[in-house]
Design an enzyme around this catalytic site. Sequence first.
Site, PDB file in Angstrom:
ATOM      1  N   GLU A  68       0.836  -1.217   0.000  1.00  0.00           N
ATOM      2  CA  GLU A  68       0.000   0.000   0.000  1.00  0.00           C
ATOM      3  C   GLU A  68       0.869   1.264   0.000  1.00  0.00           C
ATOM      4  OE1 GLU A  68      -4.311  -1.162   1.678  1.00  0.00           O
ATOM      5  OE2 GLU A  68      -2.962  -0.264   3.178  1.00  0.00           O
ATOM      6  N   GLU A 119      -6.938  -7.232  -0.751  1.00  0.00           N
ATOM      7  CA  GLU A 119      -7.390  -7.372   0.641  1.00  0.00           C
ATOM      8  C   GLU A 119      -8.879  -7.021   0.673  1.00  0.00           C
ATOM      9  OE1 GLU A 119      -3.238  -5.714   2.730  1.00  0.00           O
ATOM     10  OE2 GLU A 119      -5.173  -4.873   3.322  1.00  0.00           O
TER      11      GLU A 119
HETATM   12  C1  GLA Z   1      -4.151  -2.379   5.299  1.00  0.00           C
HETATM   13  C2  GLA Z   1      -2.860  -3.166   5.305  1.00  0.00           C
HETATM   14  C3  GLA Z   1      -2.965  -4.458   6.057  1.00  0.00           C
HETATM   15  C4  GLA Z   1      -3.742  -4.267   7.349  1.00  0.00           C
HETATM   16  C5  GLA Z   1      -5.110  -3.733   7.002  1.00  0.00           C
HETATM   17  C6  GLA Z   1      -5.944  -3.486   8.238  1.00  0.00           C
HETATM   18  O1  GLA Z   1      -4.868  -2.495   4.253  1.00  0.00           O
HETATM   19  O2  GLA Z   1      -2.342  -3.450   4.027  1.00  0.00           O
HETATM   20  O3  GLA Z   1      -1.659  -4.878   6.356  1.00  0.00           O
HETATM   21  O4  GLA Z   1      -3.091  -3.351   8.149  1.00  0.00           O
HETATM   22  O5  GLA Z   1      -4.982  -2.495   6.375  1.00  0.00           O
HETATM   23  O6  GLA Z   1      -6.092  -4.626   8.961  1.00  0.00           O
END
Ligand code: GLA
Length: 783
Positions: free
Chosen positions: A190, A263
Amino acid sequence: MMRTNLPRRRLLQGAAAALLPLHAVAQGGASPRFAVGASDFLLDGKPLQIRCGEMHFARVPREYWPHRLKAIKAMGLNTVCAYLFWNYHEWREGKFDWSGQRDAVEFCRLAQQEGLWVILRPGPYACAEWEMGGLPWWLLNKHPGDAFLRTRDPAFVDPARRYLREVGRVLAPMQVTQGGPILMVQVENEYGFFGEDLEYMRTMRQALLDARFDVPLFQCNPTNAVAKTHLPGMLTVANFGSDPAGGFKALAAVQQAPLMCGEYYSGWFDTWGNPHRRGDNTSAVADIQAMLKANGSFSLYMAHGGTTFGLWGGCDRPFRPDTTSYDYDAPISEAGWVGAKFNAYREGMRPFLAAGEVLPEPPARNPVMRIDAFALSESAPVLANLPPRTIKARTPAPIEQYDISRGLVAYRVQLPAGPAGLLAAAKVRDLAWVYIDGKQVGTMDTRHRRFSVALPARSKAVTVEILLYTIARVNFGVEVHDRKGLHGPVTFTAKGGAAQALENWEIRAIDFDADGTLPPLAFKRGRAKGPAFWRGGFEAGKQADTFLDMSSWGQGIVWINGRCLGRYWSIGPTQTMYLPGPWINKGRNEIVVLDLTGPRIARIAGLTEPILDQLNPELDLARPASTVKPALDGVAPAHAGEFAAGGATQDVLFAAPVKGRQFCLESLNAFDGKQYAAVAEISLLGKDGKTINQQSWTIAYASSEELKKEDGSALNAINGQASDHWHTAFSGAAAGHPHQLIIDLGQQVEVAGVRYTPRQGPDTVTGRIRQYRMYVADKLVRE
Ligand code: GLA
């Protein structure tokens, strides 16, 4: 810029369709078993729809990896996604550890054995509610600044390259190109949320190539940052917890490639002191089916959350430490149990199984047992059990500079006789107890930026001792530059006098190091006062899982048979600690508990069910009542207007930049006409159009917060996560507009605009602000 690329690419459509897999071929030479096609992932040339679920082997007892992997397979998934946490494998610089619980190769081997492919996310940065987002603390000694991590600064890039080279040495052989299960490898994590230096992303990609990874590489970003750091020719996946169509649209706008959600949030993580978070099954399963129907792929975050054992828990920004339980309300629970949620996902995915693919039955639950309450009748005060090594310092510096990684740090200094006054530190990370000649006189608490304590008048010179406890390094944003300890100068200011720096400190520490190492402790029978270690034990007739009930204790850490199990804090929401059966001895078991505030009852029982949702705010550290009120009368708004409808992030630019130490967003009404206000995220923009560093931001005032039925805390608006939000109260008396959210910026800054992210989700969500006013001034509140 991006748009123009497409026509050229479209031109090459035929060729591109043929060429795109080139990406993998170029790397591996031989035709790869796995490739990224123009619209499909290709395994041996045939489309593969990836149904993936996230599981962190570091968060699951090694003995239970097969059990959880079987459950993941039985849920209808064909791939498991795993982070590597750099600091877990290199807690001390140059010393790598891939053994035992850290054995990533064994995890991949077991996944393959269970018929699962693997998507690997080695970092170097991960986030994941893990200590410092996976980055090793010792990096903080490599550069004095607060903006070098996750940049091309050699102080970061050199150790990161070395780490990724080591990852290649260990895991490159587990790639599908070499007969292993690893299909794809993620570059960073990210990054679009954090920066926009594409060269940095290219550097990290090259580091993985140099580490001999020849499977397709990819990056992930939240939907609203997909375009920001996309690298042409390298796959991007989008992270979101709702609106899959929007996520896939953002992907299609930057690339011609398989659509994948990197995700998809099945639940969310918990932080100490805030309500337990749950995910909604129905909308989740519907979103997953929508993605599969669109020929898309996904990875469920989390499929199985597990437990953040030891001291590996991270901290949401600005400072909200994560609970030890990482149940995440995932379909496979912390202890590996499956139920209605699991079955909803399993049945939701059944129609999308590939030809000939069958769903195995989920594994049976592992045995669970009750343990009758047992006493911890021996104790050892912390301050009487400090290791002998004493560091002498004119003024305290962050602990990393003393090569102390984390734990308990005691600072001692002499203070001459004199009038009452205020003892104040520049910064305290994280919690501290202050003593005068052994008598506790107050606490310091980074959550509320409380770095001072009132001291009484003294008729003779006294010893001031400050016992500091590090909880966790922040895992998100620039706040990962999270140097721990007492930050000097530490001053004493007599009433009406000038601040005097206190000098010549003696510093001693219990460094819990990587795995919660305990120093020799002199236990005695009886109840110690204040911060102390406690010892007791129980007999077990068998090895079965249990949940230690810590609800009658204060705050601290538990060890079982010398192994650091994790942190507890009876403010909740978690009141139990998952103790896996394989870590229990048949026969005698020893429990050691560090408690910083002291147990109400020094007994522990083992329960057969977890308690994940019980808040006890009254058990928190005493905090002076807030008498703060908004003071907006006579202050000219920096800007007034109307936000656009919907969930998209929007920038609001002021007619002219305004200087001030505080910022206020005032809602006048909401799009749904109701009396609530909600905000997912607020950032402030400088004259350069860039977001202003929010490392020292705190909430100065919020007109109302929903803290019962959900975690609607105002802090959610400045924690960098668009997946949670500030929401004004709706359980009990609900105040109406205008609502105010006032942020203290820690210092005066020049604000040229605001980046506002409305509450995420479908257009029916409550609280999306319509008309508003914004204020910037040095003081927008009054006591
Ligand atoms: C983000 C991160 C993950 C985690 C989620 C929240 O998207 O990429 O590693 O921290 O948020 O659980």
